[in-house]
Each structure stands twice: as structure tokens, then as C-alpha cells.
Design a protein around this motif. Structure first.
Motif, PDB file in Angstrom:
ATOM      1  N   PHE A 112       0.849  -1.217   0.000  1.00  0.00           N
ATOM      2  CA  PHE A 112       0.000   0.000   0.000  1.00  0.00           C
ATOM      3  C   PHE A 112       0.875   1.255   0.000  1.00  0.00           C
ATOM      4  N   PRO A 113       1.379   1.630  -1.178  1.00  0.00           N
ATOM      5  CA  PRO A 113       2.363   2.728  -1.231  1.00  0.00           C
ATOM      6  C   PRO A 113       1.817   4.079  -0.741  1.00  0.00           C
ATOM      7  N   LYS A 151      -1.202  19.029  -4.208  1.00  0.00           N
ATOM      8  CA  LYS A 151      -1.743  18.561  -5.474  1.00  0.00           C
ATOM      9  C   LYS A 151      -1.147  17.229  -5.900  1.00  0.00           C
ATOM     10  N   THR A 152      -0.053  16.847  -5.234  1.00  0.00           N
ATOM     11  CA  THR A 152       0.654  15.639  -5.653  1.00  0.00           C
ATOM     12  C   THR A 152       0.961  14.776  -4.438  1.00  0.00           C
ATOM     13  N   LEU A 153       0.813  13.480  -4.604  1.00  0.00           N
ATOM     14  CA  LEU A 153       1.216  12.553  -3.553  1.00  0.00           C
ATOM     15  C   LEU A 153       2.577  11.981  -3.949  1.00  0.00           C
ATOM     16  N   ILE A 154       3.514  12.044  -3.023  1.00  0.00           N
ATOM     17  CA  ILE A 154       4.864  11.578  -3.336  1.00  0.00           C
ATOM     18  C   ILE A 154       5.070  10.197  -2.694  1.00  0.00           C
ATOM     19  N   HIS A 155       5.042   9.156  -3.526  1.00  0.00           N
ATOM     20  CA  HIS A 155       5.322   7.801  -3.044  1.00  0.00           C
ATOM     21  C   HIS A 155       6.810   7.633  -2.889  1.00  0.00           C
ATOM     22  N   LYS A 156       7.243   7.088  -1.764  1.00  0.00           N
ATOM     23  CA  LYS A 156       8.677   6.879  -1.568  1.00  0.00           C
ATOM     24  C   LYS A 156       8.997   5.409  -1.808  1.00  0.00           C
ATOM     25  N   ARG A 157       9.991   5.190  -2.670  1.00  0.00           N
ATOM     26  CA  ARG A 157      10.348   3.797  -2.960  1.00  0.00           C
ATOM     27  C   ARG A 157      11.487   3.348  -2.059  1.00  0.00           C
ATOM     28  N   PRO A 206       6.132  15.137   7.669  1.00  0.00           N
ATOM     29  CA  PRO A 206       5.311  14.949   6.471  1.00  0.00           C
ATOM     30  C   PRO A 206       4.901  13.493   6.203  1.00  0.00           C
ATOM     31  N   GLN A 207       5.135  12.609   7.158  1.00  0.00           N
ATOM     32  CA  GLN A 207       4.626  11.244   6.977  1.00  0.00           C
ATOM     33  C   GLN A 207       3.101  11.291   7.037  1.00  0.00           C
ATOM     34  N   VAL A 208       2.467  10.249   6.522  1.00  0.00           N
ATOM     35  CA  VAL A 208       1.010  10.283   6.445  1.00  0.00           C
ATOM     36  C   VAL A 208       0.348   9.242   7.344  1.00  0.00           C
ATOM     37  N   ALA A 209       1.170   8.413   8.039  1.00  0.00           N
ATOM     38  CA  ALA A 209       0.552   7.423   8.913  1.00  0.00           C
ATOM     39  C   ALA A 209       1.516   7.013  10.010  1.00  0.00           C
ATOM     40  N   ILE A 210       0.932   6.545  11.093  1.00  0.00           N
ATOM     41  CA  ILE A 210       1.720   6.077  12.235  1.00  0.00           C
ATOM     42  C   ILE A 210       0.974   4.885  12.825  1.00  0.00           C
ATOM     43  N   ALA A 231     -11.436   3.206   4.269  1.00  0.00           N
ATOM     44  CA  ALA A 231     -11.437   1.839   3.748  1.00  0.00           C
ATOM     45  C   ALA A 231     -10.012   1.367   3.530  1.00  0.00           C
ATOM     46  N   GLN A 232      -9.206   2.253   2.975  1.00  0.00           N
ATOM     47  CA  GLN A 232      -7.812   1.937   2.696  1.00  0.00           C
ATOM     48  C   GLN A 232      -7.071   1.582   4.005  1.00  0.00           C
ATOM     49  N   ALA A 233      -7.357   2.370   5.049  1.00  0.00           N
ATOM     50  CA  ALA A 233      -6.704   2.157   6.332  1.00  0.00           C
ATOM     51  C   ALA A 233      -7.126   0.813   6.925  1.00  0.00           C
ATOM     52  N   ALA A 234      -8.418   0.514   6.817  1.00  0.00           N
ATOM     53  CA  ALA A 234      -8.912  -0.753   7.363  1.00  0.00           C
ATOM     54  C   ALA A 234      -8.298  -1.932   6.624  1.00  0.00           C
ATOM     55  N   VAL A 235      -8.188  -1.800   5.302  1.00  0.00           N
ATOM     56  CA  VAL A 235      -7.573  -2.865   4.501  1.00  0.00           C
ATOM     57  C   VAL A 235      -6.117  -3.036   4.898  1.00  0.00           C
ATOM     58  N   PHE A 236      -5.458  -1.895   5.180  1.00  0.00           N
ATOM     59  CA  PHE A 236      -4.051  -1.933   5.569  1.00  0.00           C
ATOM     60  C   PHE A 236      -3.873  -2.694   6.880  1.00  0.00           C
ATOM     61  N   THR A 237      -4.684  -2.323   7.890  1.00  0.00           N
ATOM     62  CA  THR A 237      -4.508  -2.987   9.198  1.00  0.00           C
ATOM     63  C   THR A 237      -4.873  -4.472   9.099  1.00  0.00           C
ATOM     64  N   LYS A 238      -5.868  -4.775   8.290  1.00  0.00           N
ATOM     65  CA  LYS A 238      -6.273  -6.158   8.104  1.00  0.00           C
ATOM     66  C   LYS A 238      -5.130  -6.966   7.461  1.00  0.00           C
TER      67      LYS A 238
END
Lengths: 476, 409
Positions: free
Chosen positions: B252-253, B264-270, B346-350, B389-396
Motif C-alpha cells: 500500500f504505497p 496537489k501531488t502525492l509523493i510515493h517513496k520507494r 510529512p509522513q502520512v501514517a503512524i 477503507a484503505q486504512a482498514a484494509v491496511f490494518t487487516k
């Protein structure tokens, strides 16, 4: 029988200020009653002021232009004037506009009551007309009763040969010889109309200049034209006496060169205007007047009674329709709870003579009088392609700038269409624009509006249409 | 009785020869209490505060901001005072001085000539808005050409005032001692910095927390086995969690990303750099374990051990605190069930994890309840980037990775 009405807002007077106030209040959801003493809406401006005078001035210019055309190789016969047809056309212009206002009132459900209004208390006004008497209770009132031409005591008032602007615009006859008392804008505009229609026009002005409020460098090109068209322009002169004699009125005039006596067919009084408060009984509502009889208002157009507002001529100078309509909107918005206030930086003024004179903001005369420091950019129309093509090289545009910030403080223009050109100046002042803002705005070529840009460029020293003035060149 | 003491810089620890003065917290004339900080120093390993060991008045400050000092250097001299009766009088004088200053301030505010409204570079519509917002144009700094006041300037001014208003309210110190005895405990520098960051994170990020449970029974068995095989190191649960999270982030990038400033842009980190919140005596620090996708459990374990030791000793390098793409905050050693951590922009989740407990879980195959190790997990996410929904799928998904860790490794 007294008819009783309740209103949220009562507007007294349906001139340009009054109907603007009434319509704005209605649009803001108020129940509005508009009281007008005349059967026709629009007030002095529409019925016997701005509009008919502009219609007639348009004709005057047309006639003058046919004469000017001679110099350009186009020859017209001497025009034939049919006064009754002109009157009919002029009245058509008025009724066209007036019925338009009635339509707008109807569509907005603004109730119109015809008659003279008189305050009973600060929440009630009575209106009388020939048929009935109305009693209207209100939450808020807006007084927009306007003004009437003033007279002077030296004159036999009852003479039908002594008229004001109202009668002059009725166009009952074309007098052979007319004396216009007062060299202000009304006198000069009406004098121009009658001169074009064939009258021999004489102007009498007590002050040393015509158009006392305007800068004299702007008046000069107009005065030059007027002195060709008019029979006499008496400045520094006063009317001593007037006596009706068979077939005319004999007037003694005191001029700097001595007293003279002349016979005129008509005397047109244009020495100023007085507020219309007679019969209104503002004191019964607790509304206070100043020494000159104008209603005292604050920046929200409120009188000394907070639920009663006053707008337009009845509140004092400058007595201009566009100021009144602006104030009318302020009053209605304020009483509706909006945060509007008189916030205009300038009320532009226009003299609709040929050429026109217009100014906005600070005049040079005022700046000198008040000691306001300023810098100036001036562009002579002799360098404007459009002005030369039109055949008026004597025009001029000048801009006064703030000494520190170069912001526009005032603009003065003399020349054809000056009244249309001044709006850009008013916008510049409202926006706090400076010399660069004007100088770097592309103006279409060839137009007279370019002269505004050019004046700013003269000031900045970036002008290419004329040689840069020497003192500017040194600065560069 | 008065006595002058000189405070010198103590030894800062092994390998630390010198430190830079980052902040001087006192000036001559200031009163200081025992254990109140005098100066903040910045070594290349960490920042620290040097407290006063006596109570008194600062006489002289020997150090300068930005200069380097070494152990044994003079910091300040302090005049200690025995308690006398004059104290009350001094306080009275202080108060008078304060009121005087206030009067002067008010006076100047009154005499400052306001710019006349006429000269403002602004349009009638902006003037109208100013009236509606009840802002005097003379209070607004124009951001336009030549100081032109724009609509945005007014909106900014209002926002600014609203935050100031809040701050002002806080400024009014309540005298708690009126209801009973109180102690004043100065906050450490780390705590202050954390506080500011938390405040802005809370204000800027619309955040939501998703709670879930993960079965780590199998994982615990595996961990115990691994510990037996590697007696030299202690393998905790955390490295497994880091690996599992990394796996989930790869899938889940959006959760391993940052929002651009213009939103305006989401920056995915690889790359996968996992910050681990560590509680130290000085406050919370979040060192970062880099490239967790390329490291195995043993490597991560070793690194964590080293990092947490050095965190407690304030010996982390600034680079070790930077570049995190996701944070894990573990209260597993303490207890509790669920908590909602604050996103670390600037992280988006913890991810917050608490103590795992034995819980009866119904097994359909055995048709009975089985005791399982259940880990409470809480994922707080930036709702501008991630939806529920995305968060729930992630934790699952994370739960399934933890459940099936044996098969995976």
C-alpha cells in the motif's frame, strides 16, 4: 379617509438616490414603500436635470459640430429649429427612462405612493395628495428629497421671465437674449443649450472665475470657446436690480468696469441649490439639520435618529446623482445589517459643456489651498492623434501624484468625452494605483483615453509621443 | 548573606570534548532556582541542558550563543542569597516596574500615527471585506506589488489573529497555588520541541485512527525459537513488526508517502525507513531504521538495540532522526489496549501497538475457543491522503502478515 400602511423601509423621494435605495432594500428582502411627490419617477435628474439637459446638450453639440465642419470642408445649411419637436423628443427620452423605473419598481414589489411626505414621528410619516391621505408606519426611513434651485432676494420672484433650470429645460421658448446668473456647471450647460438654439447668452458670475471649483487651467479652453459662443461673460460682477418692463426685464449689473444696464427676455437663475426639507418636518422625527439646512448624516448615511437615513442632495455637496445613488445603496445595505459605509475615495465631477471638463480626486486648486504636496504629469491634447483628428487640440489631461508613493491623487481633463474618460481616473484612485500602473497599462490607439497613460508617462519621464520635459530629463 | 558561585561546564560524557552554545536561557539579574536550566548545548551527538545547582541571582554570563565551549569552562556566576525579609518588598518593586512598562507601551500605541486610509493600495472590494471582518487596514501588511493589500492578506490576518487569540488565552497564567501547593517543572528541550511539533501536526493534519487486532501467537513461538538460536542478542517483537509493516507499505504505497506542499501531488517513496518512537529520560525521540526492506530480523534487532541505547545516552546523530517514511510507536512494554498516536508529518501514517494479551479466539476448525496472543494495533492516518477503507484494509493486511509470519520468513 386615511389609508394606513406598514413598511419596513420608507424611502422619501424617487430621484436617482431614492429609487436606488428603494430597489436595493427590496432586493435585500425588505418591504419597501417609495414616496414621490411627482407622478413621474426619477426626480430632478431624470425629469428636469441631468437627462433632459444631456439630451439638449447633445443637440447643441450637433449644431456646433456642423459649424465646425466648415473648416474641414463640409458645409451645412443653417439648421432649422423646431422647438416643439425638440421638446417632444426630449420628453420622449424622459418618459422612456421614467417608465423603465416604474417597471423596475413593480417587478420588485416596491409600493409607490404619490404625494408629499411629512414626518409625524420617528416611526411614522404621512403622505398627502389630492385624493387621499396616507399614514405609513416604518422601521427605517431614507430621506432622499433632493434639492431645488436657489433664488436671490434682489429679484422680483413672481416674474415669469425669471426662471430656474427646471423651467429652462421645459423649453417653452427660445428667448432672443438671456442672462444666466451663476457661472457654475448648470449655468454653463444651459447657456450652451440656448446659445446653440439661437439665443444670445450672457453669463453673470460674482466670483473671478467660471466653474469656481474646477482648476482654471482646465476651464481656460472652455472659456475660450464659450466667449466665442456667448454674447458676454461678466465675471467679478453682481446683479444690482431687475425690473420687469414691457417685453423684457431690465437688469442693472455691477461690473469691475462700472455699472451697466441691459435688457433681457429671460433671466435664468443657477446660483446653487437648496435642500428640500420644506413640509417634511424632519424635526418631528428628531432629525437634525446643519446651519445651511442640510440633514446631518454619518458615514452610514444615518441621521441623528439611527433608524432614519438621508442621502443625496438633501445631505449637502456635491449635489450629484451618482453620489446620491451610491449613498442610497449604502443606506439600504446598512439598515439591512450589511457592513457598508461611505467608503468612496472620490466622487467624480463632470461639466457637460463642449468641451467637457471632468475631474476626480484632488484638484490642483484644492491641493494648493490645503497645502497637500503633490507632483504632476500633464499631457497636452495637441500631441494626441485622436484629438487632432477630432479637431480639438486645446484639450488637456493632467494627473496629480502623491509625492512619496506616486499614487494618483487626482485627475483633471478638459476636452470632448472628458466625462467618459474620468472613470478610469476614479478607478485608479479607488485602487490606489500609481503612475506606473497607469503608464504600463496598454490603452487602445488612437483614443482620447491614451492621454491618461501619456500623462503618467510624462510624469515618469518615459513618454515617447512628446519630448520629455527638461526637468524630467535631468532626473533620468 | 550573599555568596558568589561560578558554574562551570561539567564533563559531557565519553567522546564528547566540546559543545556549541545553542541557547542561553538566563541573563544577568535573572533569578534562578535549583535545577532550572541555564543553557542549552548542542554536541554533535545530542542536545542537552545544563541546570543550575544552586538558587540565586545571575551575576555574569561568560558564554556566547553559537560559541564552542569545553568542559571546565565558566558558564555563569550566581549570587546566592539567604532568605531575608526584603523579599516581599522586592516583589512589590518588581510589580511596580511592570505596571510602569505597561503604561509606556500603551502610551506609544496611542501616539503612533496611523496611516490614513486614503493612501492604502487596495481596492474597494478589499476595503469592504476589511469592514466585514472588522480589520483596520493599517494593521494589515500588504503582500502585493508595492505593499498592495489583497483579499488573501485579510484572510491571512484573520487566521493569524485567531491563532494569536488562542495563544493569548494561554498566556494568561492561572495562579494554581490559590487552590493548593504547586511545583514548577521546566520542560526539557526535547519535550518542548516535541510539543510544538505535535501541536502543528494536530492542527495541520486531519487525522483518523483505525483500530484492529492481530494474532501473533505463532509469531511469538517463532520469536522464542529464534532467541534460542541467537543467544548473543535479544530479539524483541519490534523487528517483526517493522518487517511486517514494511511488507504492508510495499503493498500500500499511499501509506509510505508525503503530500506535496501545494497539496496537489502525492509523493510515493520507494524506500522504507521506519521511525521508532523511543521514550528516553529527556523525552520522546524517533530514530529511524533505514531500508527495512533490505534487512532481516537479526540485522534490525541489532540496529534497534544500538539505537535505543544511544538514544537514552543522547548520542544519536541528527541524520539518524531524519528521513523516516512511517513511524511505529510501541507501548507494548507497558500495557493498555488502544491509543491514537499523532501522525508525524510529512509522513502520512503512524502505527501504535500496545501490549499483547491472551484472548480466547473462536476456532471454527476445532469448534472451540483457543487462547491466542492478541496484539491491539492502532493506525492513525492523514485523511487527506488515505481514506478509511484503505486504512482498514491496511490494518487487516498487516494482521494477516503477522499471523502468517512463519510461512513468510
Amino acid at each position: 379617509m386615511t389609508d394606513k400602511t406598514k413598511a419596513e423601509v420608507v424611502v422619501i423621494g424617487a430621484g436617482p438616490g431614492g429609487y436606488a435605495a428603494a430597489f436595493r432594500a427590496a432586493d435585500l428582502g425588505k418591504k419597501v414603500v417609495l414616496i414621490e411627490k411627482d407622478t413621474s419617477l426619477g426626480g430632478v435628474c431624470l425629469n428636469r436635470g441631468c437627462i433632459p439637459s444631456k439630451a439638449l446638450l447633445h443637440l447643441a453639440k450637433l449644431i456646433e459640430d456642423t459649424k465646425e465642419a466648415k473648416k474641414k470642408g463640409v458645409f451645412f445649411d443653417t439648421p432649422k429649429i423646431n422647438i416643439s419637436e425638440i421638446r417632444e423628443w426630449k420628453n420622449g427620452v424622459i418618459s422612456n427612462l421614467s417608465s423603465g423605473i416604474s417597471q423596475l419598481a413593480k417587478r420588485r414589489r416596491v409600493k409607490i405612493i404619490t404625494g408629499k411626505a411629512s414626518f409625524v414621528s420617528k416611526n411614522k410619516v404621512s403622505v398627502k395628495n389630492k385624493k387621499a391621505k396616507h399614514s405609513i408606519s416604518f422601521e427605517s426611513a431614507i430621506i432622499a428629497t433632493g434639492s431645488t434651485a436657489a433664488t436671490i432676494s434682489e429679484l422680483p420672484i413672481d416674474s415669469h421671465r425669471i426662471i430656474g433650470s427646471k423651467q429652462a429645460l421645459e423649453l417653452n421658448e427660445i428667448p432672443k437674449k438671456i442672462l444666466v446668473v451663476g457661472g457654475g456647471y448648470i449655468g454653463l450647460e444651459l447657456g450652451s443649450v440656448y446659445s446653440a438654439l439661437g439665443s444670445r447668452v450672457n453669463i453673470l458670475e460674482a466670483l473671478p472665475h467660471l466653474l469656481a471649483g474646477a482648476d482654471q487651467d482646465l476651464v481656460k479652453p472652455l472659456q475660450k470657446k464659450l466667449s466665442q459662443r456667448f454674447e458676454n461673460i461678466y465675471i467679478n460682477s453682481t446683479l444690482v436690480s431687475a425690473e420687469e418692463k414691457e417685453g423684457g426685464i431690465c437688469v442693472k449689473i455691477k461690473t469691475p468696469k462700472g455699472e451697466i444696464e441691459e435688457r433681457f427676455d429671460i433671466i435664468l437663475m443657477s446660483i446653487g441649490r437648496r435642500p428640500n426639507t420644506k413640509g417634511l418636518s424632519p424635526e418631528k422625527a428628531g432629525v437634525k439639520l446643519n446651519k445651511k439646512g442640510f440633514l446631518i448624516v454619518d458615514e452610514f448615511q444615518r441621521t441623528s435618529e439611527p433608524n432614519i437615513y438621508a442621502i443625496g442632495d438633501v445631505t449637502g455637496n456635491p449635489m450629484l446623482a451618482h453620489k446620491a445613488s451610491y449613498e442610497g445603496v449604502i443606506a439600504s445595505e446598512h439598515l439591512s445589517g450589511l457592513s457598508s459605509k461611505f467608503d468612496a475615495r472620490t466622487v467624480p465631477a463632470v461639466v457637460f459643456t463642449n468641451p467637457e471638463i471632468a475631474w476626480a480626486g484632488l484638484t490642483e486648486t484644492e491641493a494648493i489651498k490645503k497645502g497637500v504636496p503633490y507632483k504632476k504629469g500633464e499631457f497636452p491634447w495637441a500631441a494626441s492623434g485622436k484629438a487632432i483628428a477630432l479637431g480639438f487640440k486645446e484639450g488637456k489631461t493632467k494627473i496629480l501624484f502623491d509625492q512619496k508613493t506616486n499614487q494618483v491623487l487626482g485627475v483633471g481633463i478638459v476636452g470632448p468625452e472628458a466625462g467618459n474618460l474620468i472613470s478610469e481616473a476614479a478607478l485608479a484612485i479607488e485602487m490606489g494605483a500609481d503612475a506606473e500602473d497607469l503608464g504600463q497599462t496598454i490603452h487602445p490607439h488612437p483614443t482620447l483615453s491614451e492621454t491618461v497613460k501619456n500623462s503618467a508617462e510624462v510624469f515618469l519621464g518615459t513618454i515617447t509621443d512628446i519630448l520629455i520635459p527638461k526637468n524630467k530629463k535631468e532626473q533620468l | 548573606m550573599k555568596k558568589t558561585h561560578t558554574i562551570r561546564l561539567p564533563h559531557l560524557g565519553e567522546g564528547v570534548e566540546s559543545a556549541d552554545v545553542s541557547e542561553i536561557l538566563v541573563s544577568p539579574g535573572d533569578k534562578i532556582n535549583t535545577d532550572e536550566p541555564i543553557v542549552v548545548l548542542e554536541s554533535d551527538k545530542a542536545s542537552m541542558e545544563i541546570p543550575s545547582d544552586i538558587k540565586g541571582t545571575i551575576q555574569e554570563v561568560f558564554i556566547e550563543k553559537g560559541k564552542e565551549i569545553i568542559a571546565g569552562d565558566k558558564i555563569v556566576s550566581i549570587v546566592s542569597e539567604e532568605p531575608t525579609e526584603n523579599k516581599a518588598k522586592e516583589k512589590e518593586e518588581e510589580k511596580q516596574e511592570e505596571t510602569k512598562n505597561q503604561t509606556i507601551e500603551k502610551h506609544t500605541a496611542h501616539t503612533t500615527t496611523k496611516k490614513t486610509e486614503h493612501t492604502f493600495r487596495t481596492s474597494p472590494s478589499v476595503r469592504k471585506l476589511a469592514r466585514e471582518l472588522q480589520i483596520s487596514l493599517s494593521d494589515v501588511k500588504g503582500s502585493g506589488k508595492k505593499g498592495r493589500i489583497t483579499r488573501e492578506d485579510l484572510i491571512y490576518e484573520i487566521k493569524d489573529r485567531m491563532t494569536k487569540k488562542g495563544a493569548d488565552r494561554e498566556k494568561q497564567e492561572i495562579d494554581y497555588s490559590q487552590w493548593g501547593p504547586v511545583d514548577f517543572i521546566p520542560l526539557s528541550k526535547v519535550k518542548k520541541i516535541t510539543g510544538t511539533r505535535m501541536e502543528s501536526a494536530w492542527r495541520e493534519v486531519p487525522q483518523v485512527t483505525q483500530f484492529d487486532k492481530a494474532d501473533i501467537s505463532g509469531l511469538n513461538t517463532y520469536r522464542k525459537k529464534l532467541n534460542k538460536e541467537n543467544p548473543t542478542i535479544k530479539i524483541t517483537f519490534l523487528p517483526f513488526l517493522i518487517k511486517a509493516v514494511t511488507k504492508a507499505l510495499i503493498k500500500f504505497p499511499d501509506l509510505n508517502s508525503s503530500l506535496s506542499v501545494d497539496k496537489k501531488t502525492l509523493i510515493h517513496k520507494r524506500y522504507y525507513h521506519i521511525g521508532v518512537a523511543v521514550d528516553t529520560p529527556g523525552g520522546l525521540v524517533v530514530p529511524v531504521v533505514k531500508n527495512t526492506n533490505k534487512k532481516d530480523i537479526i540485522e534490525i534487532s541489532k540496529e534497534l538495540e544500538d539505537i535505543s541505547r544511544r538514544s537514552r545516552e543522547k548520542q544519536l546523530k541528527p541524520e539518524e532522526l531524519k528521513g523516516g517514511t512511517f513511524t511505529i510507536s510501541s507501548l507494548g512494554g507497558i500495557g493498555g489496549t488502544y491509543f491514537s498516536p499523532i501522525v508525524n508529518p510529512p509522513q502520512v501514517a503512524i502505527l501504535g501497538v500496545s501490549k499483547a494479551k491472551k484472548e480466547p479466539v473462536f476456532s471454527t476448525s476445532k469448534n472451540s475457543f483457543m487462547p491466542k496472543d492478541i496484539l491491539p494495533i492502532s493506525l492513525t492516518y492523514d485523511h487527506r491522503v488515505i481514506d478509511g477503507a484503505q486504512a482498514a484494509v491496511f490494518t487487516k493486511y498487516l494482521g494477516s502478515v503477522l499471523l502468517e509470519f512463519l510461512q513468510e520468513t
